[in-house]
Each structure stands twice: as structure tokens, then as C-alpha cells.
Design a protein around this motif. Structure first.
Motif, PDB file in Angstrom:
ATOM      1  N   PHE A  70       0.847  -1.202   0.000  1.00 47.83           N
ATOM      2  CA  PHE A  70       0.000   0.000   0.000  1.00 47.83           C
ATOM      3  C   PHE A  70       0.884   1.255   0.000  1.00 47.83           C
ATOM      4  O   PHE A  70       1.694   1.462   0.906  1.00 47.83           O
ATOM      5  CB  PHE A  70      -0.911  -0.051   1.228  1.00 47.83           C
ATOM      6  CG  PHE A  70      -1.796   1.147   1.434  1.00 47.83           C
ATOM      7  CD1 PHE A  70      -2.498   1.716   0.384  1.00 47.83           C
ATOM      8  CD2 PHE A  70      -1.954   1.686   2.705  1.00 47.83           C
ATOM      9  CE1 PHE A  70      -3.330   2.805   0.590  1.00 47.83           C
ATOM     10  CE2 PHE A  70      -2.793   2.768   2.928  1.00 47.83           C
ATOM     11  CZ  PHE A  70      -3.480   3.327   1.859  1.00 47.83           C
ATOM     12  N   TYR A 101       4.724  -6.063   7.911  1.00 49.91           N
ATOM     13  CA  TYR A 101       3.499  -5.334   7.575  1.00 49.91           C
ATOM     14  C   TYR A 101       2.799  -6.070   6.433  1.00 49.91           C
ATOM     15  O   TYR A 101       3.362  -6.206   5.348  1.00 49.91           O
ATOM     16  CB  TYR A 101       3.845  -3.890   7.151  1.00 49.91           C
ATOM     17  CG  TYR A 101       2.668  -3.133   6.564  1.00 49.91           C
ATOM     18  CD1 TYR A 101       1.596  -2.731   7.363  1.00 49.91           C
ATOM     19  CD2 TYR A 101       2.614  -2.839   5.198  1.00 49.91           C
ATOM     20  CE1 TYR A 101       0.513  -2.056   6.819  1.00 49.91           C
ATOM     21  CE2 TYR A 101       1.534  -2.150   4.647  1.00 49.91           C
ATOM     22  CZ  TYR A 101       0.490  -1.763   5.467  1.00 49.91           C
ATOM     23  OH  TYR A 101      -0.590  -1.101   4.933  1.00 49.91           O
ATOM     24  N   ILE A 106      -1.099  -7.000   4.355  1.00 51.54           N
ATOM     25  CA  ILE A 106      -2.512  -6.711   4.069  1.00 51.54           C
ATOM     26  C   ILE A 106      -3.105  -8.037   3.592  1.00 51.54           C
ATOM     27  O   ILE A 106      -2.931  -8.412   2.430  1.00 51.54           O
ATOM     28  CB  ILE A 106      -2.619  -5.611   2.977  1.00 51.54           C
ATOM     29  CG1 ILE A 106      -1.857  -4.365   3.414  1.00 51.54           C
ATOM     30  CG2 ILE A 106      -4.090  -5.285   2.673  1.00 51.54           C
ATOM     31  CD1 ILE A 106      -1.425  -3.462   2.268  1.00 51.54           C
ATOM     32  N   ASN A 119      -4.285  -4.295  -1.264  1.00 51.79           N
ATOM     33  CA  ASN A 119      -4.074  -3.095  -2.049  1.00 51.79           C
ATOM     34  C   ASN A 119      -2.558  -2.972  -2.212  1.00 51.79           C
ATOM     35  O   ASN A 119      -1.860  -2.824  -1.201  1.00 51.79           O
ATOM     36  CB  ASN A 119      -4.621  -1.873  -1.295  1.00 51.79           C
ATOM     37  CG  ASN A 119      -4.426  -0.572  -2.052  1.00 51.79           C
ATOM     38  OD1 ASN A 119      -3.937  -0.567  -3.170  1.00 51.79           O
ATOM     39  ND2 ASN A 119      -4.810   0.530  -1.423  1.00 51.79           N
ATOM     40  N   ASP A 125      -2.959  -5.146   8.417  1.00 45.75           N
ATOM     41  CA  ASP A 125      -3.779  -4.025   7.926  1.00 45.75           C
ATOM     42  C   ASP A 125      -4.920  -4.621   7.103  1.00 45.75           C
ATOM     43  O   ASP A 125      -4.693  -5.178   6.026  1.00 45.75           O
ATOM     44  CB  ASP A 125      -2.861  -3.113   7.074  1.00 45.75           C
ATOM     45  CG  ASP A 125      -3.580  -1.874   6.585  1.00 45.75           C
ATOM     46  OD1 ASP A 125      -4.692  -1.586   7.060  1.00 45.75           O
ATOM     47  OD2 ASP A 125      -3.015  -1.183   5.701  1.00 45.75           O
ATOM     48  N   TYR A 132     -10.253  -4.318   4.011  1.00 46.20           N
ATOM     49  CA  TYR A 132     -11.172  -4.825   2.979  1.00 46.20           C
ATOM     50  C   TYR A 132     -11.909  -6.103   3.373  1.00 46.20           C
ATOM     51  O   TYR A 132     -12.658  -6.650   2.574  1.00 46.20           O
ATOM     52  CB  TYR A 132     -10.381  -5.085   1.673  1.00 46.20           C
ATOM     53  CG  TYR A 132      -9.743  -3.824   1.152  1.00 46.20           C
ATOM     54  CD1 TYR A 132     -10.511  -2.860   0.521  1.00 46.20           C
ATOM     55  CD2 TYR A 132      -8.383  -3.575   1.331  1.00 46.20           C
ATOM     56  CE1 TYR A 132      -9.949  -1.670   0.077  1.00 46.20           C
ATOM     57  CE2 TYR A 132      -7.814  -2.392   0.890  1.00 46.20           C
ATOM     58  CZ  TYR A 132      -8.599  -1.450   0.262  1.00 46.20           C
ATOM     59  OH  TYR A 132      -8.054  -0.278  -0.170  1.00 46.20           O
ATOM     60  N   SER A 179     -10.856  -0.565   9.310  1.00 45.22           N
ATOM     61  CA  SER A 179     -11.301   0.732   8.789  1.00 45.22           C
ATOM     62  C   SER A 179     -12.807   0.711   8.569  1.00 45.22           C
ATOM     63  O   SER A 179     -13.373  -0.336   8.251  1.00 45.22           O
ATOM     64  CB  SER A 179     -10.614   0.983   7.443  1.00 45.22           C
ATOM     65  OG  SER A 179     -11.131   2.151   6.848  1.00 45.22           O
ATOM     66  N   SER A 192     -13.832   2.992   6.361  1.00 45.20           N
ATOM     67  CA  SER A 192     -13.870   3.729   5.089  1.00 45.20           C
ATOM     68  C   SER A 192     -14.532   2.936   3.970  1.00 45.20           C
ATOM     69  O   SER A 192     -15.133   3.527   3.077  1.00 45.20           O
ATOM     70  CB  SER A 192     -12.446   4.084   4.634  1.00 45.20           C
ATOM     71  OG  SER A 192     -11.902   5.059   5.475  1.00 45.20           O
ATOM     72  N   LYS A 193     -14.376   1.635   3.990  1.00 46.93           N
ATOM     73  CA  LYS A 193     -14.848   0.848   2.857  1.00 46.93           C
ATOM     74  C   LYS A 193     -16.286   0.370   3.054  1.00 46.93           C
ATOM     75  O   LYS A 193     -16.968   0.048   2.088  1.00 46.93           O
ATOM     76  CB  LYS A 193     -13.918  -0.358   2.614  1.00 46.93           C
ATOM     77  CG  LYS A 193     -12.438  -0.029   2.664  1.00 46.93           C
ATOM     78  CD  LYS A 193     -12.007   0.972   1.595  1.00 46.93           C
ATOM     79  CE  LYS A 193     -10.573   1.432   1.839  1.00 46.93           C
ATOM     80  NZ  LYS A 193     -10.106   2.395   0.827  1.00 46.93           N
ATOM     81  N   ARG A 213     -13.460   9.461   8.121  1.00 46.64           N
ATOM     82  CA  ARG A 213     -12.131   9.189   8.680  1.00 46.64           C
ATOM     83  C   ARG A 213     -12.196   8.369   9.979  1.00 46.64           C
ATOM     84  O   ARG A 213     -11.791   8.835  11.048  1.00 46.64           O
ATOM     85  CB  ARG A 213     -11.334  10.494   8.928  1.00 46.64           C
ATOM     86  CG  ARG A 213     -11.228  11.432   7.762  1.00 46.64           C
ATOM     87  CD  ARG A 213     -10.637  10.803   6.503  1.00 46.64           C
ATOM     88  NE  ARG A 213      -9.370  10.162   6.710  1.00 46.64           N
ATOM     89  CZ  ARG A 213      -9.124   8.874   6.381  1.00 46.64           C
ATOM     90  NH1 ARG A 213     -10.060   8.106   5.828  1.00 46.64           N
ATOM     91  NH2 ARG A 213      -7.952   8.348   6.585  1.00 46.64           N
ATOM     92  N   LEU A 214     -12.730   7.172   9.878  1.00 46.45           N
ATOM     93  CA  LEU A 214     -12.811   6.309  11.050  1.00 46.45           C
ATOM     94  C   LEU A 214     -12.101   4.977  10.809  1.00 46.45           C
ATOM     95  O   LEU A 214     -12.365   4.296   9.816  1.00 46.45           O
ATOM     96  CB  LEU A 214     -14.272   6.030  11.408  1.00 46.45           C
ATOM     97  CG  LEU A 214     -15.081   7.236  11.892  1.00 46.45           C
ATOM     98  CD1 LEU A 214     -16.564   6.898  11.957  1.00 46.45           C
ATOM     99  CD2 LEU A 214     -14.586   7.712  13.256  1.00 46.45           C
TER     100      LEU A 214
HETATM  101  C1  LIG Z   1      -4.390  -1.339   2.698  1.00 46.18           C
HETATM  102  C2  LIG Z   1      -4.953  -0.065   3.202  1.00 46.18           C
HETATM  103  N1  LIG Z   1      -4.709   0.311   4.457  1.00 46.18           N
HETATM  104  C3  LIG Z   1      -5.198   1.444   4.961  1.00 46.18           C
HETATM  105  C4  LIG Z   1      -5.980   2.279   4.201  1.00 46.18           C
HETATM  106  C5  LIG Z   1      -6.437   3.571   4.802  1.00 46.18           C
HETATM  107  O1  LIG Z   1      -7.781   3.533   5.116  1.00 46.18           O
HETATM  108  P1  LIG Z   1      -8.505   4.735   5.869  1.00 46.18           P
HETATM  109  O2  LIG Z   1      -9.359   5.416   4.861  1.00 46.18           O
HETATM  110  O3  LIG Z   1      -9.317   4.064   6.942  1.00 46.18           O
HETATM  111  O4  LIG Z   1      -7.473   5.624   6.444  1.00 46.18           O
HETATM  112  C6  LIG Z   1      -6.279   1.935   2.888  1.00 46.18           C
HETATM  113  C7  LIG Z   1      -7.086   2.841   2.058  1.00 46.18           C
HETATM  114  O5  LIG Z   1      -7.197   2.741   0.880  1.00 46.18           O
HETATM  115  C8  LIG Z   1      -5.747   0.733   2.361  1.00 46.18           C
HETATM  116  O6  LIG Z   1      -5.962   0.357   1.102  1.00 46.18           O
END
Ligand SMILES: Cc1ncc(COP(=O)(O)O)c(C=O)c1O
Length: 393
Positions: free
Chosen positions: A127, A170, A172, A177, A205, A208, A234, A236-237, A244-245
Motif C-alpha cells: 500500500f 506489515y 494486508i 491493495n 492491515d 477490505y 477501517s 472507510s470501505k 475518517r474512522l
Molecule cells: C491497505 C490499506 N490500508 C489502509 C488504508 C487507509 O484507510 P482509511 O481510509 O481508513 O485511512 C487503505 C485505504 O485505501 C488501504 O488500502
């Protein structure tokens, strides 16, 4: 006179960024963007959210506008603890710390762990924003290659034996991503085993996880070995990136330092946003909303994959994500996605050249990332057709 402010050395690490130029181009509304990582905003349930803000006012009153505690809004911590608990592991509300997006949790982990020169193992590609965040702490990046079922365990083992002082890993794990790849169950278990044997900690992390379109949900590595993992989630998705949470769950001896660091960074996360998220996640509207989004994203992913098949030259290959937001494409060695970018913009379509997702600058020019959630199926089909043309089809 040219300004020459006395900036810290590390600031140079984040100064010039070709990627910022790329994202600037995305402001053009006539462009078909396969570049970003945004949810489909046209499906945001604005009326529901407006009604729920009224509910928040009635229920929480002035508390919404007062200072709050650093750890987060208790009601949201409880909702997330419940959603995050599985049959492998029960999470208590006090273990969940709400952050200003997952991005902030990534930054806080870097802040409490990394001194200049410290070693961190990353997936290659990884990422982009995490790379930028980590860079501010001047670590040494150790990249390990991705395979179709996630990061190479052998490569991680070799890296740790070569660098026994490595501090962090680290990863994902779900629909990564940028690659769209998911870490297999066997590899999750192997990583848990490694964490049990070595001094290294994992930043898992996982923004998704809830956007799975096919296949079975897999247990987090956190659920296998919580004492060695900083798990980051997150909203966000599944809710709204603009709110921003995000959140993290970490062992108590790490959590206390991350909370102290958060206090220094932003005191606490926006309370109105936390209250609205609580009410939305608890509402009857949430489950149908999420399934509608997943249905739409499934259709968009399928459109992207079939358009790539239909229009792209046969020397290109791409991943088959079971969820998330991205497909990763690889062209022949002769293909240069970074050079192709300006031609694509001129043709009316944007993507992200793959080189930006690697810690080692100037490599992997034959790769690129394509998003399938931010544009309609029709636009995706059109965009891929245009892109295929500039890529030599
Ligand atoms: C792998 C990854 N981590 C973290 C984030 C950040 O997410 P947030 O919007 O909650 O800050 C993203 C956002 O695209 C992401 O793809």
C-alpha cells in the motif's frame, strides 16, 4: 529570494512525489478513473445518514460536541468489538481503539516502533500510503515477493534469518491493495507460527475484509496470535472514507504507547462521526446497504475482468481478486506503465503505474493497478477499451 526553510532531513523523504502529479490529473471529471480507491458514492444512503444525525442529537446531545477520550466513543468501541469477535477470539470493547482512519493507526504503529534504520518487512507491492508513512520514520525496508496466494513465506523466513533484528512485518491479508491477492489459510498459520518463534511483531492491515465477493472468510492472523499482532481495521470501505474512522486492536503493552501517541497527534477522533457510525452500524439499514454495495462491486469487478480479457493484448496477465477494490495487471517486460500514463490520460482514462507500490524506486515499470469500485460498469468497460488501445492492443 527562494524560500529555503530549515526542514528536518526526513522531510526530504516525502517531498517530491510523481504520484501526487498523477492524482492531480484525476480532478478532471471527464476522465474515466481506474486509479483511485473510492467507494461508489452514488449509493451512499444520504437520507438515512441525515436521519441518524438527528437520532445522534437526541441520544447523545452536547456530548457530540465536547472533548472526548483518546481511546474513542464507548458505544462505537462496543459495536466494533462485537463485529470483530469470532469463534477463535472474543474482543472486549476496551481492546478497541478508534483512530482517524486506518491510516492514522498505521502512522501510530510506525511512531511507537520505528527508529531510523529499523527494519520492516513489507509485501512487494504494498500500500502506497503506508510506504509514505513509514518513510517519515526512516526505516530500512525489506521487500518480499507476492505469490498468487499471498506473500512468500520462504522469502520472509530467509529475510528474518538474514536480518534477525527485524522489528516489524506489515501485511494486508485480504484482497491486498494494490494486488487484490488474498493470503491463504496455510500461509496465515505459517506466519502465526513464525511470530510465535521470533521477536518480530505483525501489523495486520485489514480494511477490505468485509468486501468479500466469492469464497470463504478467512481467520485473521490476529485471531491466531493476538499477543504479537497490531490489527488495523477501517470503516472507510463499509461506511464512509470522508468520516475518517478506523481502529486498532493491540496487546496492552503496545496499546498504551499507541494511545499516548494518539493523544499527542489528535487528542481523539471526531465524536460526531463516531456516533453516526455507531448508529448506522446498529441500524436495520446497514446490512442491506452493505449487501447492495457488495453486489454492485461484484458486477464491477466482473466487468473489469472480462473487459481485460476482451480488449487487452495476450501478453498481459492480471490477478483474480475475491474481494476488495483492485486488480493488478502485469505486461511484458517491454511495456512501461509509467511512460504509458500520460498517453492514457490524453486518451481519457487513468490508472496507477505499479512502480509506486514498491519500496525500491524505479522498478516493476511493466505493472499497474486498476480499481473497479469507483466507476460504473459501463465506464469501466469503456476505460479498459481505451487503456488497451494505448497499451498496444
Ligand atoms: C491497505 C490499506 N490500508 C489502509 C488504508 C487507509 O484507510 P482509511 O481510509 O481508513 O485511512 C487503505 C485505504 O485505501 C488501504 O488500502
Amino acid at each position: 529570494m527562494k524560500a529555503n526553510p530549515p526542514l528536518a532531513t526526513r522531510t526530504k523523504n516525502i517531498s517530491s512525489s510523481a504520484i501526487r502529479e498523477i492524482f492531480k490529473a484525476l480532478k478532471d471529471p471527464s476522465l474515466i478513473s481506474l486509479a483511485g480507491g473510492s467507494p461508489a458514492a452514488e449509493f451512499f444512503p444520504l437520507q438515512t445518514w441525515q436521519d441518524l444525525i438527528t437520532v445522534c442529537h437526541q441520544k447523545y446531545g452536547a456530548r457530540l460536541y465536547q472533548y472526548g477520550i483518546t481511546e474513542g466513543f464507548d458505544e462505537l468501541k462496543a459495536v466494533i468489538a462485537h463485529r470483530q469477535s469470532s469463534h477463535q477470539l472474543t474482543i472486549q470493547p476496551e481492546e478497541v481503539i478508534i483512530t482517524t482512519g486506518a491510516q492514522s493507526a498505521i502512522e501510530l504503529s510506525a511512531k511507537v516502533f520505528l527508529d531510523a534504520g529499523d527494519k520492516i518487512i513489507l509485501e512487494a507491492p504494498t500500500f502506497l500510503a503506508s510506504l509514505k508513512t513509514f518513510l517519515l520514520y526512516e526505516p530500512q525496508f525489506l521487500s518480499v515477493e507476492m505469490e498468487s496466494d499471498g506473500v512468500s513465506i520462504q522469502a520472509i523466513e530467509e529475510m528474518i534469518s538474514l536480518h534477525p533484528d527485524v522489528k516489524l512485518l506489515y501485511l494486508i491479508p485480504n484482497f491486498q491493495n494494490p494486488s487484490g491477492v488474498t493470503l491463504s489459510l496455510e500461509k496465515r498459520k505459517a506466519i502465526a507460527q513464525l511470530l510465535a518463534e521470533k521477536d518480530v511483531y505483525l501489523i495486520e492491515d485489514d480494511p477490505y475484509r468485509e468486501l468479500r465477493y466469492d469464497g470463504e472468510d478467512l481467520p485473521s492472523i490476529h485471531s491466531m496470535i493476538p499477543e504479537k499482532v497490531i490489527y488495523i481495521g477501517s470503516l472507510s470501505k463499509i461506511f464512509s472514507p470522508g468520516m475518517r474512522l478506523g481502529y486498532f486492536i493491540a496487546p496492552p503493552e503496545i496499546r498504551k504507547f499507541m494511545v499516548a501517541a494518539k493523544q499527542a497527534t489528535d487528542v481523539h477522533t471526531n465524536i460526531l462521526a463516531q456516533a453516526l457510525a455507531t448508529e448506522f452500524l446498529l441500524s436495520e439499514e446497514f446490512a442491506p446497504y452493505l449487501s447492495q454495495m457488495k453486489k454492485e462491486y461484484t458486477a464491477r469487478r466482473n466487468t473489469l475482468l472480462s473487459a481485460l480479457q476482451k480488449y487487452f493484448p495476450s501478453e498481459f496477465s492480471w490477478t483474480q481478486p475475491e474481494g476488495g477494490m483492485f486488480v493488478w495487471c502485469t505486461g511484458p517486460e517491454s511495456f512501461n506503465a509509467t511512460e504509458t500514463y500520460s498517453k492514457a490520460i490524453a486518451a481519457g482514462v487513468a490508472f496507477v503505474p505499479g512502480t509506486f507500490f514498491y519500496a525500491e524506486e524505479g522498478t516493476h515499470h511493466n505493472t499497474f493497478r486498476s480499481n473497479f469500485t469507483g466507476s460504473s460498469s459501463e465506464k469501466i468497460e469503456q476505460g479498459v477499451k481505451l487503456l488497451a488501445h494505448v497499451c498496444g492492443a
